[in-house]
Design a protein around this motif. Structure first.
Motif, PDB file in Angstrom:
ATOM      1  N   THR A  36      29.404  -0.891   9.493  1.00 57.64           N
ATOM      2  CA  THR A  36      30.004   0.590   8.809  1.00 57.64           C
ATOM      3  C   THR A  36      27.979   0.029   8.527  1.00 57.64           C
ATOM      4  O   THR A  36      27.887  -1.348   8.952  1.00 57.64           O
ATOM      5  CB  THR A  36      30.199   0.785   7.859  1.00 57.64           C
ATOM      6  OG1 THR A  36      30.609   0.319   6.793  1.00 57.64           O
ATOM      7  CG2 THR A  36      32.239   0.937   7.881  1.00 57.64           C
ATOM      8  N   GLY A  37      27.448   0.862   7.929  1.00 62.93           N
ATOM      9  CA  GLY A  37      26.636   0.647   8.258  1.00 62.93           C
ATOM     10  C   GLY A  37      25.400   1.383   6.233  1.00 62.93           C
ATOM     11  O   GLY A  37      26.865   1.764   6.013  1.00 62.93           O
ATOM     12  N   VAL A  38      24.879   0.806   6.280  1.00 66.26           N
ATOM     13  CA  VAL A  38      24.141   0.538   4.181  1.00 66.26           C
ATOM     14  C   VAL A  38      23.239   1.444   4.247  1.00 66.26           C
ATOM     15  O   VAL A  38      22.363   1.210   4.876  1.00 66.26           O
ATOM     16  CB  VAL A  38      24.307  -0.190   3.649  1.00 66.26           C
ATOM     17  CG1 VAL A  38      26.697  -0.948   3.179  1.00 66.26           C
ATOM     18  CG2 VAL A  38      23.935  -1.824   4.201  1.00 66.26           C
ATOM     19  N   ILE A  39      22.808   1.861   2.748  1.00 65.65           N
ATOM     20  CA  ILE A  39      21.526   1.856   2.652  1.00 65.65           C
ATOM     21  C   ILE A  39      20.751   1.185   1.551  1.00 65.65           C
ATOM     22  O   ILE A  39      21.692   0.932   1.095  1.00 65.65           O
ATOM     23  CB  ILE A  39      21.268   3.323   2.070  1.00 65.65           C
ATOM     24  CG1 ILE A  39      22.341   4.667   2.534  1.00 65.65           C
ATOM     25  CG2 ILE A  39      19.244   3.749   1.255  1.00 65.65           C
ATOM     26  CD1 ILE A  39      21.346   5.161   3.808  1.00 65.65           C
ATOM     27  N   ALA A  40      19.569   0.278   2.103  1.00 66.14           N
ATOM     28  CA  ALA A  40      19.241  -0.942   1.310  1.00 66.14           C
ATOM     29  C   ALA A  40      18.698  -0.403   0.874  1.00 66.14           C
ATOM     30  O   ALA A  40      17.913   0.932   0.129  1.00 66.14           O
ATOM     31  CB  ALA A  40      17.920  -1.353   2.369  1.00 66.14           C
ATOM     32  N   ALA A  41      17.739  -0.372  -0.905  1.00 69.25           N
ATOM     33  CA  ALA A  41      17.640  -0.295  -2.010  1.00 69.25           C
ATOM     34  C   ALA A  41      18.758  -0.066  -2.860  1.00 69.25           C
ATOM     35  O   ALA A  41      17.629   1.824  -3.380  1.00 69.25           O
ATOM     36  CB  ALA A  41      15.952   0.328  -1.545  1.00 69.25           C
ATOM     37  N   GLU A  42      19.472   0.491  -2.580  1.00 64.37           N
ATOM     38  CA  GLU A  42      20.406   1.694  -2.697  1.00 64.37           C
ATOM     39  C   GLU A  42      20.056   1.620  -4.958  1.00 64.37           C
ATOM     40  O   GLU A  42      19.848   2.629  -5.381  1.00 64.37           O
ATOM     41  CB  GLU A  42      21.844   1.539  -3.197  1.00 64.37           C
ATOM     42  CG  GLU A  42      22.490   1.480  -1.733  1.00 64.37           C
ATOM     43  CD  GLU A  42      22.650   2.933  -1.746  1.00 64.37           C
ATOM     44  OE1 GLU A  42      22.412   4.377  -2.883  1.00 64.37           O
ATOM     45  OE2 GLU A  42      23.101   3.789  -1.211  1.00 64.37           O
ATOM     46  N   GLY A  43      20.086   0.457  -5.565  1.00 61.12           N
ATOM     47  CA  GLY A  43      19.930   0.053  -7.027  1.00 61.12           C
ATOM     48  C   GLY A  43      18.219   1.171  -7.004  1.00 61.12           C
ATOM     49  O   GLY A  43      18.044   1.596  -8.612  1.00 61.12           O
ATOM     50  N   LEU A 173       5.258   6.830   4.369  1.00 61.12           N
ATOM     51  CA  LEU A 173       6.503   6.415   4.467  1.00 61.12           C
ATOM     52  C   LEU A 173       6.760   4.164   4.405  1.00 61.12           C
ATOM     53  O   LEU A 173       7.363   4.176   3.863  1.00 61.12           O
ATOM     54  CB  LEU A 173       7.192   6.533   5.632  1.00 61.12           C
ATOM     55  CG  LEU A 173       8.411   5.862   5.975  1.00 61.12           C
ATOM     56  CD1 LEU A 173       8.957   6.650   5.404  1.00 61.12           C
ATOM     57  CD2 LEU A 173       8.558   6.685   8.000  1.00 61.12           C
ATOM     58  N   ALA A 174       5.308   3.828   4.865  1.00 54.07           N
ATOM     59  CA  ALA A 174       5.092   2.154   4.631  1.00 54.07           C
ATOM     60  C   ALA A 174       5.365   2.312   3.815  1.00 54.07           C
ATOM     61  O   ALA A 174       5.674   0.732   2.930  1.00 54.07           O
ATOM     62  CB  ALA A 174       4.639   2.217   5.845  1.00 54.07           C
ATOM     63  N   ALA A 175       4.083   2.467   2.713  1.00 52.59           N
ATOM     64  CA  ALA A 175       4.132   2.211   1.544  1.00 52.59           C
ATOM     65  C   ALA A 175       5.203   2.298   0.230  1.00 52.59           C
ATOM     66  O   ALA A 175       5.868   1.487  -0.279  1.00 52.59           O
ATOM     67  CB  ALA A 175       3.065   2.783   0.695  1.00 52.59           C
ATOM     68  N   LEU A 176       6.100   3.358   0.670  1.00 49.15           N
ATOM     69  CA  LEU A 176       7.151   3.442  -0.111  1.00 49.15           C
ATOM     70  C   LEU A 176       8.421   2.730   0.377  1.00 49.15           C
ATOM     71  O   LEU A 176       9.247   2.453  -1.032  1.00 49.15           O
ATOM     72  CB  LEU A 176       7.931   5.322   0.278  1.00 49.15           C
ATOM     73  CG  LEU A 176       7.207   6.370  -0.660  1.00 49.15           C
ATOM     74  CD1 LEU A 176       6.962   7.564  -0.113  1.00 49.15           C
ATOM     75  CD2 LEU A 176       6.934   6.110  -2.398  1.00 49.15           C
ATOM     76  N   VAL A 177       8.529   2.381   1.359  1.00 45.84           N
ATOM     77  CA  VAL A 177       9.436   1.484   2.033  1.00 45.84           C
ATOM     78  C   VAL A 177       9.431   0.201   1.641  1.00 45.84           C
ATOM     79  O   VAL A 177      10.312  -0.698   0.233  1.00 45.84           O
ATOM     80  CB  VAL A 177       9.927   1.263   3.297  1.00 45.84           C
ATOM     81  CG1 VAL A 177      10.279  -0.583   3.670  1.00 45.84           C
ATOM     82  CG2 VAL A 177       9.677   2.367   4.498  1.00 45.84           C
ATOM     83  N   SER A 178       7.802  -0.222   1.102  1.00 47.96           N
ATOM     84  CA  SER A 178       7.301  -1.470   0.969  1.00 47.96           C
ATOM     85  C   SER A 178       7.760  -1.768  -1.411  1.00 47.96           C
ATOM     86  O   SER A 178       9.068  -2.252  -1.834  1.00 47.96           O
ATOM     87  CB  SER A 178       6.195  -1.813   1.221  1.00 47.96           C
ATOM     88  OG  SER A 178       5.336  -2.766   0.211  1.00 47.96           O
ATOM     89  N   ALA A 179       7.856  -0.271  -1.543  1.00 47.95           N
ATOM     90  CA  ALA A 179       7.422   0.235  -3.305  1.00 47.95           C
ATOM     91  C   ALA A 179       9.030  -0.272  -3.394  1.00 47.95           C
ATOM     92  O   ALA A 179       9.695  -0.410  -5.018  1.00 47.95           O
ATOM     93  CB  ALA A 179       7.075   0.975  -3.552  1.00 47.95           C
ATOM     94  N   SER A 180      10.433   0.141  -2.427  1.00 46.66           N
ATOM     95  CA  SER A 180      11.265  -0.098  -2.475  1.00 46.66           C
ATOM     96  C   SER A 180      11.959  -1.446  -2.869  1.00 46.66           C
ATOM     97  O   SER A 180      12.833  -1.438  -3.950  1.00 46.66           O
ATOM     98  CB  SER A 180      12.436   0.714  -1.776  1.00 46.66           C
ATOM     99  OG  SER A 180      12.385  -0.183  -0.923  1.00 46.66           O
ATOM    100  N   GLY A 181      10.948  -2.296  -2.250  1.00 52.17           N
ATOM    101  CA  GLY A 181      11.535  -3.697  -1.989  1.00 52.17           C
ATOM    102  C   GLY A 181      12.321  -4.110  -1.277  1.00 52.17           C
ATOM    103  O   GLY A 181      12.894  -5.021  -1.290  1.00 52.17           O
ATOM    104  N   ALA A 182      12.470  -3.322  -0.214  1.00 47.06           N
ATOM    105  CA  ALA A 182      13.185  -3.475   1.343  1.00 47.06           C
ATOM    106  C   ALA A 182      13.004  -4.245   2.012  1.00 47.06           C
ATOM    107  O   ALA A 182      13.980  -4.645   3.351  1.00 47.06           O
ATOM    108  CB  ALA A 182      14.050  -2.039   1.254  1.00 47.06           C
ATOM    109  N   LEU A 183      11.737  -4.384   2.098  1.00 44.17           N
ATOM    110  CA  LEU A 183      11.079  -4.718   3.106  1.00 44.17           C
ATOM    111  C   LEU A 183      11.684  -6.175   3.688  1.00 44.17           C
ATOM    112  O   LEU A 183      11.677  -6.080   5.097  1.00 44.17           O
ATOM    113  CB  LEU A 183       9.714  -4.791   3.872  1.00 44.17           C
ATOM    114  CG  LEU A 183       8.754  -3.774   3.751  1.00 44.17           C
ATOM    115  CD1 LEU A 183       7.146  -4.175   3.546  1.00 44.17           C
ATOM    116  CD2 LEU A 183       9.257  -3.335   5.409  1.00 44.17           C
ATOM    117  N   PRO A 184      12.116  -6.923   3.467  1.00 44.16           N
ATOM    118  CA  PRO A 184      12.945  -7.686   3.801  1.00 44.16           C
ATOM    119  C   PRO A 184      14.048  -8.088   4.682  1.00 44.16           C
ATOM    120  O   PRO A 184      14.749  -8.618   4.974  1.00 44.16           O
ATOM    121  CB  PRO A 184      12.394  -9.490   2.315  1.00 44.16           C
ATOM    122  CG  PRO A 184      11.534  -8.350   1.587  1.00 44.16           C
ATOM    123  CD  PRO A 184      11.517  -6.796   1.515  1.00 44.16           C
TER     124      PRO A 184
END
Length: 239
Positions: A36-43, A173-184
């Protein structure tokens, strides 16, 4: 804002919002139990989604961002957004100028489900049911995100890995993905390393490259908002 009427927030509009794009990129197909799929950076998702809503309001001219005494604030303009998801946040800011962190905390908690429902309605993500221990049914996320997710991830990867100058929307979008901590966590699609980390931090800070000079307002707005998303993710409750 718990007493707000949320009717219509989950109804997709003609164009996906930046918050929808962000959640779709953060969706990780096949990373959950049984494929199944999950959403990264849920916290920290609520702060990231609220940041996406504010950033889009800024890019569309519905709010202005400013810094006073080292504190980021937003104030509404007379341009009222038509999208109910954006309108709800605009209504809150229109009452009086607000600190960015105040808006994130007030708007964010009720964004996850409406944004997810929009993605489901568009066919980007599917809902399914799994049975645990042969007894309990659990709702899960399925699918691979479709062509739209693939295009969004490719656009973010081109900016972070290949060094392309971003458009306003992809930069935010890229900045927000980075800020979420999810890039790794997105390493399979956007290879994680020192160069990507440095470029991502540059985008967070509004340094989008020489070719992005015409996007000064969007870069400044995004930097103010993303900086507050990062702070909120670090210090505010995640419950």
């Amino acid at each position: 804002m718990s007493g707000d009427d949320l009717t219509g927030l989950a109804v997709p509009q003609a164009e996906p919002t930046l918050a929808e794009d962000l959640m779709l990129v953060l969706f990780q197909p096949g990373s959950g139990p049984s494929g199944t799929g999950v959403i990264a950076a849920e916290g920290v998702l609520l702060y990231a989604l609220a940041g996406a809503v504010l950033a889009e309001l800024g890019m569309r001219g519905h709010v202005r961002a400013e810094v006073a005494g080292g504190v980021g604030r937003v104030r509404a303009t007379d341009a009222v957004p038509a999208d109910p998801l954006l309108r709800r946040a605009w209504d809150y800011v229109a009452q009086k100028p607000r600190g960015v962190q105040t808006v994130l905390a007030a708007v964010g908690p009720q964004l996850r489900e409406p944004v997810l429902e929009r993605l489901v309605a568009r066919g980007d993500i599917e809902r399914g049911v799994r049975r645990a221990f042969g007894l309990f049914e659990t709702r899960v996320l399925e699918g691979d995100g479709g062509e739209r997710r693939a295009a969004l991830v490719a656009a973010v990867r081109a900016v972070l890995v290949d060094g392309e100058a971003p458009s306003e929307r992809v930069g935010a979008l890229a900045a927000l993905v980075s800020a979420s901590g999810a890039l790794p966590q997105l390493h399979r699609e956007i290879p994680w390393g020192t160069a990507v980390a440095v470029r991502a931090k540059e985008l967070e800070q509004g340094n989008w490259g020489a070719d992005a000079a015409a996007q000064a307002v969007a870069r400044t707005m995004t930097a103010i908002i993303v900086g507050n998303v990062t702070i909120a993710a670090a210090v505010l409750p995640k419950g």
